[in-house]
Design a protein around this motif. Sequence first.
Motif, PDB file in Angstrom:
ATOM      1  N   HIS A 194      16.924 -33.521 -17.799  1.00  0.00           N
ATOM      2  CA  HIS A 194      15.945 -32.722 -18.550  1.00  0.00           C
ATOM      3  C   HIS A 194      16.607 -31.413 -18.965  1.00  0.00           C
ATOM      4  CE1 HIS A 194      12.239 -30.967 -19.876  1.00  0.00           C
ATOM      5  NE2 HIS A 194      12.318 -29.986 -18.993  1.00  0.00           N
ATOM      6  N   ARG A 195      16.556 -31.117 -20.277  1.00  0.00           N
ATOM      7  CA  ARG A 195      17.233 -29.928 -20.799  1.00  0.00           C
ATOM      8  C   ARG A 195      16.238 -28.947 -21.421  1.00  0.00           C
ATOM      9  NH1 ARG A 195      21.809 -31.311 -24.689  1.00  0.00           N
ATOM     10  NH2 ARG A 195      20.178 -32.496 -25.753  1.00  0.00           N
ATOM     11  N   CYS A 196      15.062 -28.871 -20.820  1.00  0.00           N
ATOM     12  CA  CYS A 196      14.005 -27.944 -21.253  1.00  0.00           C
ATOM     13  C   CYS A 196      13.705 -28.099 -22.741  1.00  0.00           C
ATOM     14  CB  CYS A 196      14.391 -26.504 -20.904  1.00  0.00           C
ATOM     15  SG  CYS A 196      14.571 -26.253 -19.125  1.00  0.00           S
ATOM     16  N   ALA A 197      13.877 -27.024 -23.511  1.00  0.00           N
ATOM     17  CA  ALA A 197      13.504 -27.049 -24.926  1.00  0.00           C
ATOM     18  C   ALA A 197      14.363 -28.006 -25.737  1.00  0.00           C
ATOM     19  CB  ALA A 197      13.597 -25.644 -25.513  1.00  0.00           C
TER      20      ALA A 197
END
Length: 237
Positions: A194-197
């Motif tokens: 998961h890489r946020c934005a």
Amino acid sequence: RLVGLPLAYALAASDATVTLAHRASPDLPALCASADILVSSAGSPALVQGEWCKPGAVVVNVGTTYDEASRQLLPDLQPDLEAFRHTSLVVSSPGGVGPLSLAILFRNLIAATSCSTLVTAGATTATPAVPHAELLKWLHSQKWSLTSAAPHASRALLRELDFASHADAASFLSASGAAGDELDHHPACSELLHRCAEGVRITMKLFTTTTADVTSFDLALARSIDELYAGYTDQKG
């Protein structure tokens, strides 16, 4: 269980009033005499007598018993079929429902085969690795790269796939798993980050465990994954 219950359910589904009995049922002759259609699958030689059957009834024998002494199959009906002359139809065995059952069995087999999907057998220890020169040539036109999968394999295919959301990534993993089922070959490693934005990145490694290297199964799975991923990137665009 092979004939009696399935036939009873089928007849009941056609609005017939069904009575189930067995060779130890009380007053079996009276039960038989009440039947418009009598089907015997008891496996008890000469159990059903002609005099038990009502005039105009349909009598079908299914049950047979192998007799060691005569080396013959004996039906549930009494051997003298003249005793059933007052019925509208009598079908004994052998030579009765057997050939029909066999014909229907093969008809269903052909129908099932014609609508089934042929699944390729998975890789084995005898599956050869893709020669290095051939693999490099294949990679030249692909978005996959070559990496190590030590200690599990000397070579592996690697690709990073980006998705806008966890839902898309999870959906893709499910679809790629189904593609693997068709090939009987699955990704050796799938890592989700998961890489946020920036969304979600899936890192996939493909290699064949039984060969500890890259095989034609990995190339086929890579092509399937590319086709699936193209659908997601098209939607994103």
